[in-house]
Design a protein around this motif. Structure first.
Motif, PDB file in Angstrom:
ATOM      1  N   LEU A   1      31.644  33.813  32.836  1.00  0.00           N
ATOM      2  CA  LEU A   1      31.928  34.067  31.622  1.00  0.00           C
ATOM      3  C   LEU A   1      32.684  35.471  31.722  1.00  0.00           C
ATOM      4  O   LEU A   1      32.224  36.421  31.985  1.00  0.00           O
ATOM      5  N   VAL A   2      34.212  35.136  31.592  1.00  0.00           N
ATOM      6  CA  VAL A   2      35.130  36.339  32.098  1.00  0.00           C
ATOM      7  C   VAL A   2      35.613  36.748  30.797  1.00  0.00           C
ATOM      8  O   VAL A   2      36.453  36.165  29.802  1.00  0.00           O
TER       9      VAL A   2
ATOM     10  N   GLU B   1      29.540  41.592  36.838  1.00  0.00           N
ATOM     11  CA  GLU B   1      30.816  41.967  37.584  1.00  0.00           C
ATOM     12  C   GLU B   1      32.025  42.782  36.672  1.00  0.00           C
ATOM     13  O   GLU B   1      32.522  42.587  35.981  1.00  0.00           O
ATOM     14  N   ASP B   2      31.868  44.109  37.039  1.00  0.00           N
ATOM     15  CA  ASP B   2      32.787  44.860  36.560  1.00  0.00           C
ATOM     16  C   ASP B   2      34.055  45.058  37.558  1.00  0.00           C
ATOM     17  O   ASP B   2      33.997  45.629  38.502  1.00  0.00           O
ATOM     18  N   VAL B   3      35.082  44.264  37.053  1.00  0.00           N
ATOM     19  CA  VAL B   3      36.086  43.931  38.183  1.00  0.00           C
ATOM     20  C   VAL B   3      37.224  45.127  37.883  1.00  0.00           C
ATOM     21  O   VAL B   3      38.097  45.283  36.879  1.00  0.00           O
TER      22      VAL B   3
ATOM     23  N   GLU C   1      44.310  35.941  35.140  1.00  0.00           N
ATOM     24  CA  GLU C   1      45.521  35.272  35.679  1.00  0.00           C
ATOM     25  C   GLU C   1      45.274  35.446  37.257  1.00  0.00           C
ATOM     26  O   GLU C   1      45.838  34.371  37.977  1.00  0.00           O
ATOM     27  N   GLN C   2      44.491  36.488  37.975  1.00  0.00           N
ATOM     28  CA  GLN C   2      44.434  36.498  39.291  1.00  0.00           C
ATOM     29  C   GLN C   2      43.590  35.423  39.975  1.00  0.00           C
ATOM     30  O   GLN C   2      43.637  35.323  41.382  1.00  0.00           O
TER      31      GLN C   2
ATOM     32  N   HIS D   1      38.963  38.708  44.265  1.00  0.00           N
ATOM     33  CA  HIS D   1      37.452  38.878  44.091  1.00  0.00           C
ATOM     34  C   HIS D   1      36.786  37.831  43.434  1.00  0.00           C
ATOM     35  O   HIS D   1      35.998  37.286  43.898  1.00  0.00           O
ATOM     36  N   LEU D   2      37.204  37.361  42.255  1.00  0.00           N
ATOM     37  CA  LEU D   2      36.572  36.531  41.531  1.00  0.00           C
ATOM     38  C   LEU D   2      36.566  34.953  41.974  1.00  0.00           C
ATOM     39  O   LEU D   2      35.948  34.141  41.873  1.00  0.00           O
TER      40      LEU D   2
END
Ligand SMILES: N[C@@H](CC(=O)c1ccccc1NC=O)C(=O)O
Length: 292
Positions: free
Chosen positions: A180-181, A260-262, A272-273, A280-281
């Motif tokens: 869940l981003v 996850e705090d990116v 996008e990445q 990382h994700l």
């Protein structure tokens, strides 16, 4: 400050993700986002075997795209991606961008289309994504694991899928994991903002479609699901709070959830990445599926 104490222009700013990017001006970050998603999707469509516009229901726009790996493996996982865009922008046509690194690891990627506002309303969109998951399982009953990934409004819709009472449906999906981003899990703060103009949600609609209100149902339906709540370092404080509070509610309910705090991402670059195998994700998603 609690959202109920904010003046309307502050609330609108908090719910304008593009105004919090450190990379570009607001208009430019949205343009660049759409371009990155389009190019990534074109790339995926040129490299993968695809099934485009597979119906999952009889309604207009109830179609999904499948990105298929070239593999003889019997251990094939499937990720359903639910796009973002505040339930009023974007479509599945630019939502295959994360397929390339996943296909390389024998993962099938499905990009779901749904009827955005003003044509579609919140109840319809939630119903559509739920039915799309049922349809995918019926068509791909041989897969070894089903995973969900959603961005922004798509993370909201993915959380609503996890919170489904499946007794109304023909089967009960076993969703192994969910990403869940940069999601919105409480719809009440956006009711009075520009975001709700095309959606026209009433308070009743917002309450019944808020994952934050449905944690007990999620616990019943998705107790075995590994959930990752990911948020961008440069998301607005309100967006960061939405993720933090939902994470805490799931954690308190005893669910298998991580936060996850990116670092070095904003609301747009965080998703996008996923075109990049070394992000990382991407690595975390593959690791969740036992693929690295
Ligand atoms: N007004 C919103 C617009 C927005 O969120 C958006 C616009 C186009 C495509 C995607 C968007 N958002 C997230 O995926 C913003 O300030 O970012």
């Amino acid at each position: 400050m609690h959202w109920m104490e904010m003046k309307n222009d502050e609330l609108e700013k908090q719910y304008s993700p593009s105004r919090w990017s450190h990379r570009m001006a607001a208009d430019d970050v949205i343009k660049a986002h759409v371009k990155a998603l389009k190019e990534g999707t074109e790339q995926a469509r040129s490299l993968a075997q695809t099934l485009i516009n597979v119906p999952y229901g009889d309604g207009d726009g109830e179609k999904l795209d499948v990105y298929i790996p070239r593999t003889n493996s019997l251990d094939v996982n499937l990720v359903i991606y639910i796009h973002g865009g505040y339930w009023q922008f974007l479509s599945k046509e630019e939502s295959g961008f994360m397929a390339v690194p996943l296909i390389d690891k024998d993962v099938v990627v499905v990009a779901v289309g749904y009827t955005i506002a003003p044509k579609g309303d919140m109840d319809l969109m939630v119903s559509q994504v739920r039915r799309s998951v049922v349809s995918v399982i019926q068509q791909y009953s041989h897969i070894s694991g089903l995973y969900l990934c959603g961005h922004s409004a798509g993370a909201h819709l993915a959380a609503m899928v996890l919170s489904t009472d499946w007794s109304q449906y023909s089967i009960t999906p076993n969703i192994k994991g969910a990403f869940l981003v940069s999601g919105i899990f409480d719809l009440l703060p956006i009711l009075s903002t520009y975001v709700n103009e095309p959606l026209k949600m009433t308070e009743e609609v917002a309450v019944r479609n808020s994952p934050s209100q449905l944690v007990p149902q999620l616990k019943q339906s998705s107790s075995g699901c590994q959930i990752v709540v990911a948020v961008a370092q440069n998301d607005s404080p309100e967006f960061r709070k939405q993720s933090e509070e939902y994470y805490k509610a799931l954690e308190a309910a005893g669910l298998n959830v991580t936060m996850e705090d990116v670092a070095n991402t904003d609301h747009f670059s965080i998703i996008e990445q996923l075109v990049d195998a070394d992000y990382h994700l991407t690595k975390l998603l593959l690791k969740m599926m036992g693929k690295s």
